[in-house]
Design an enzyme around this catalytic site. Structure first.
Site, PDB file in Angstrom:
ATOM      1  N   HIS A  45      -8.584   5.922   1.544  1.00 23.73           N
ATOM      2  CA  HIS A  45      -7.362   6.732   1.604  1.00 23.73           C
ATOM      3  C   HIS A  45      -7.652   8.187   1.237  1.00 23.73           C
ATOM      4  O   HIS A  45      -7.027   9.115   1.755  1.00 23.73           O
ATOM      5  CB  HIS A  45      -6.292   6.175   0.654  1.00 23.73           C
ATOM      6  CG  HIS A  45      -5.525   5.023   1.209  1.00 23.73           C
ATOM      7  ND1 HIS A  45      -4.872   5.081   2.418  1.00 23.73           N
ATOM      8  CD2 HIS A  45      -5.287   3.776   0.703  1.00 23.73           C
ATOM      9  CE1 HIS A  45      -4.273   3.924   2.646  1.00 23.73           C
ATOM     10  NE2 HIS A  45      -4.515   3.113   1.628  1.00 23.73           N
TER      11      HIS A  45
ATOM     12  N   SER B  81      -1.093  -3.719   2.077  1.00 24.69           N
ATOM     13  CA  SER B  81      -1.762  -4.743   1.274  1.00 24.69           C
ATOM     14  C   SER B  81      -0.816  -5.784   0.705  1.00 24.69           C
ATOM     15  O   SER B  81      -1.262  -6.853   0.274  1.00 24.69           O
ATOM     16  CB  SER B  81      -2.532  -4.085   0.120  1.00 24.69           C
ATOM     17  OG  SER B  81      -3.590  -3.303   0.615  1.00 24.69           O
TER      18      SER B  81
END
Length: 522
Positions: free
Chosen positions: A338, A114
Site C-alpha cells: 500500500h 481483507s
C-alpha cells in the site's frame, strides 16, 4: 564518436558476459541438466501418494496481499540473499505438492478487501467489503443487520471439537484477517469501543477487541494491538506517551486472563522468551500498540519475529492430544505494498515463508493439513529487460523512451507517482535498493490499491489433494473443515489421523538411520 560508441558497446558486452557467467552454472548450458531435472520431477509426480486420513492439525498461512508476482519476487530475493542468482531458488511454499487458484472478489465488490476475503477463507461464506464474520446480508456499517447473519470460523469450530486454537499475526490481532476467526461485525475498523458509531452502540454491537476476549476461548494470541485492550487512562509499557483507547475503562487483557489456568500475558521479547510452552496453556503476546514493526525495522531485542511466534504457538498448541488449528498471517506484506515500498513487502514475504518452514519442522504432514494462500493481490508488477541474477530491487538494463532507467518492480498506482512537469526522476540501484524507496507509479494515489486477479493456494498434508483447479475463495474453509471432520462435516468418514505422525520427524529419521545401520552390520 563511432569509436566511443564501439568502446561503450564492447564494455557493455564484457559486463554482460561476466554477469551471465556469475549468474548460472555451466550445467545449465547442457540439455542433460534440464532433462534430468524434468525426469526427477516427473518421477516425484508419478510416485506421489494421497494422504486420505483425517487431519489432526490444521494450519492456515495467510500472506496478506501476496499475489503471484509477490511470490515470484520473494523467491528470487530469498535466493539472492543466500548468494545465488535467485530465479532457480524455491520458497518453502513452492515445495507444497498441491496448488490451486482462488477467486478473491467480495459479494459487493470486484476489488476485494481483507475483511470480506477473510470471512470467505475462514468461514466458508463470501461477504461484503469491510465486513467480518457475517453474510452478505449485512451491509457495511449497519450494526443492526449483523444479528442473525453471523457465520462461524474454522477456528471456532475447531475449538468446539476440543482442539486448541491460535492466532499469530504481524498486524494488530484485531485486524481484518485474524478478526474473521472470532468476530462478527459490520465494520472491520471497529477495533475498540471508542471506534463504534452511535448506531452500533444503540444496537448492542461489540467492538472487535471485546469479541477477541469473549467470543471464542483462544489459546494463543500473538501480534500487535495493545492499545485496543486498555482504557484511555492506562499508559503503554513501552511508549509511556501512548495510552489505551477504550472508553469503557476495561482492561481486556486482565479479563482474558481471568478464570484460566497456566495463562500468561507478555508485551516484549524478554517476556516472550521466558515463556515455557510445557507449563503454558494460554498465551497472549501483544508487542506493539498497533501493528508489529516491519521485519526490516524490527528490534530483535524487543519484538519476536513471525517465525519465533509461530514456533512458540505450535509448541503450546501441539500439547493437545486432539490437535490444533493455527492461523498465521504475514500481514505487513500488504501494508508495505500500500505504501509502494516493494523492499519492505518482499522482506516480509521472505520472513513469512521462513515461518512456514519452521512450522514444517515442528509438525508432520502425515497428520497435519497446511495451507498457504493470500487474501488478495496488489497492483504490483515485476518485469522489464534484465539479465539472469539481476537484483530483484534493481533497475532494468534497458533504458525507457524518456532516456531514463526504471526499476524491475513497479506499481500500477499509489504514492510512488513522481511525474512533475511531464517528467520523472532517473533512478539507479543504489537508490532503488533503499529500505524506504517507493517504486514509481503512473497514477497518483495516497495508498496503492489491491489487485483483482486470482491468488494461489499451496497445500500439503492430510487431504491436501482436494485443492485443485480454480475455486471460490470460500472453498478453502470447506476443505479444511472436511479434512478435520469439523462442522458441518462431522460425518466425513475419513480414517483417523495417521498415528505414525505422533513420532517427531527428526526422531523418525534417527530411527530409520539406526535400522539401516543394523541391517548393514548383519
Amino acid at each position: 564518436m563511432a569509436s566511443r560508441h564501439k568502446i561503450i558497446s564492447t564494455g557493455l558486452l564484457i559486463f554482460m558476459s561476466v554477469h551471465l557467467s556469475l549468474s548460472f552454472s555451466d550445467e545449465e548450458l547442457q540439455a542433460s541438466y534440464w532433462n534430468n531435472q524434468g525426469r526427477e520431477a516427473l518421477h516425484s509426480a508419478l510416485n506421489a501418494q494421497r494422504n486420505l486420513h483425517q487431519a489432526k492439525n490444521l494450519i492456515l498461512f495467510l500472506g496478506d496481499g501476496m499475489g503471484i508476482p509477490t511470490v515470484t519476487a520473494a523467491r528470487i530475493l530469498k535466493g539472492q540473499l543466500a548468494g545465488k542468482s535467485g530465479e532457480e531458488s524455491s520458497l518453502v511454499m513452492d515445495t507444497f505438492p498441491n496448488v490451486a487458484l482462488s477467486k478473491t472478489y467480495n459479494v459487493d465488490q470486484q476489488m476485494p478487501d481483507s475483511a470480506g476475503t477473510a470471512t470467505a477463507y475462514l468461514c466458508g461464506v463470501k461477504a461484503n467489503y469491510g465486513t467480518l464474520g457475517v453474510t452478505a446480508s449485512t451491509p457495511r456499517y449497519n450494526c443492526s443487520a449483523t444479528k442473525g447473519n453471523e457465520v462461524t470460523s474454522i477456528l471456532h469450530r475447531a475449538k468446539l471439537a476440543g482442539k486448541s486454537v491460535g492466532i499469530v499475526t504481524t498486524t494488530r490481532v484485531q485486524h481484518a484477517s485474524p478478526g474473521a476467526a472470532y468476530a462478527h461485525t459490520a465494520n472491520r475498523n471497529w477495533y475498540a469501543d471508542s471506534d463504534l458509531t452511535e448506531e452500533a452502540v444503540e444496537n448492542g454491537c461489540r467492538d472487535i477487541a471485546y469479541q477477541l476476549v469473549y467470543n471464542t476461548e483462544i489459546n494463543v494470541i500473538l501480534g500487535g494491538g495493545r492499545q485496543y485492550m486498555f482504557p484511555k487512562n492506562m499508559h503503554d509499557p513501552e511508549y509511556p506517551s501512548t495510552t489505551g483507547v477504550r472508553n469503557d475503562g476495561k482492561n481486556l487483557v486482565m479479563e482474558w486472563l481471568m478464570n484460566k489456568t497456566n495463562a500468561k500475558y507478555v508485551w516484549n521479547k524478554a517476556g516472550f522468551d521466558a515463556i515455557n510452552p510445557a507449563n503454558t496453556d494460554f498465551l497472549m503476546g501483544l508487542f506493539e500498540p498497533k501493528d508489529c514493526r516491519y521485519e526490516l525495522e524490527r528490534d530483535p531485542s524487543m519484538d519476536p519475529s513471525l517465525t519465533e511466534m509461530v514456533e512458540k504457538a505450535i509448541k503450546i498448541l501441539s500439547k493437545n492430544p486432539k490437535g490444533f488449528f493455527l492461523f498465521v498471517e504475514g500481514g505487513r506484506i500488504d501494508h508495505a505494498h500500500h505504501g509502494g515500498k516493494a523492499k519492505k513487502a518482499l522482506y516480509e514475504a521472505v520472513e513469512f515463508d521462513r515461518s512456514i518452514g519452521r512450522a514444517a519442522e515442528l509438525t508432520s504432514e502425515l497428520d497435519t493439513l497446511s495451507v498457504v494462500t493470500a487474501d488478495h493481490s496488489h497492483v504490483f508488477a515485476f518485469g522489464g529487460g534484465s539479465a539472469r541474477g539481476n537484483s530483484v530491487l534493481g533497475v532494468s538494463r534497458s533504458i525507457a523512451d524518456d532516456d531514463k532507467h526504471f526499476t524491475m518492480a513497479v506499481y500500477g498506482n499509489g504514492p510512488g507517482y513522481q511525474i512533475v512537469n511531464g517528467t520523472r526522476p532517473d533512478v539507479n540501484e543504489s537508490v532503488s535498493s533503499g529500505n524506504d524507496y517507493r517504486q514509481q507509479a503512473p497514477v497518483p494515489l495516497d495508498s496503492e490499491t489491491h489487485g483483482i486477479e486470482d491468488v494461489a493456494i499451496f497445500a500439503k498434508g492430510a487431504m491436501s489433494h482436494l485443492f485443485h483447479g480454480v475455486q471460490e475463495q470460500s472453498y478453502i474453509a470447506h476443505v479444511m473443515a472436511y479434512a478435520a471432520c469439523l462442522k458441518p462435516y462431522e460425518n466425513c468418514k475419513l480414517p483417523p489421523p495417521n498415528h505414525a505422525a505422533s513420532i517427531h520427524p527428526s526422531l523418525l529419521l534417527l530411527l530409520l538411520g539406526l535400522l539401516l545401520l543394523s541391517l548393514c552390520s548383519v
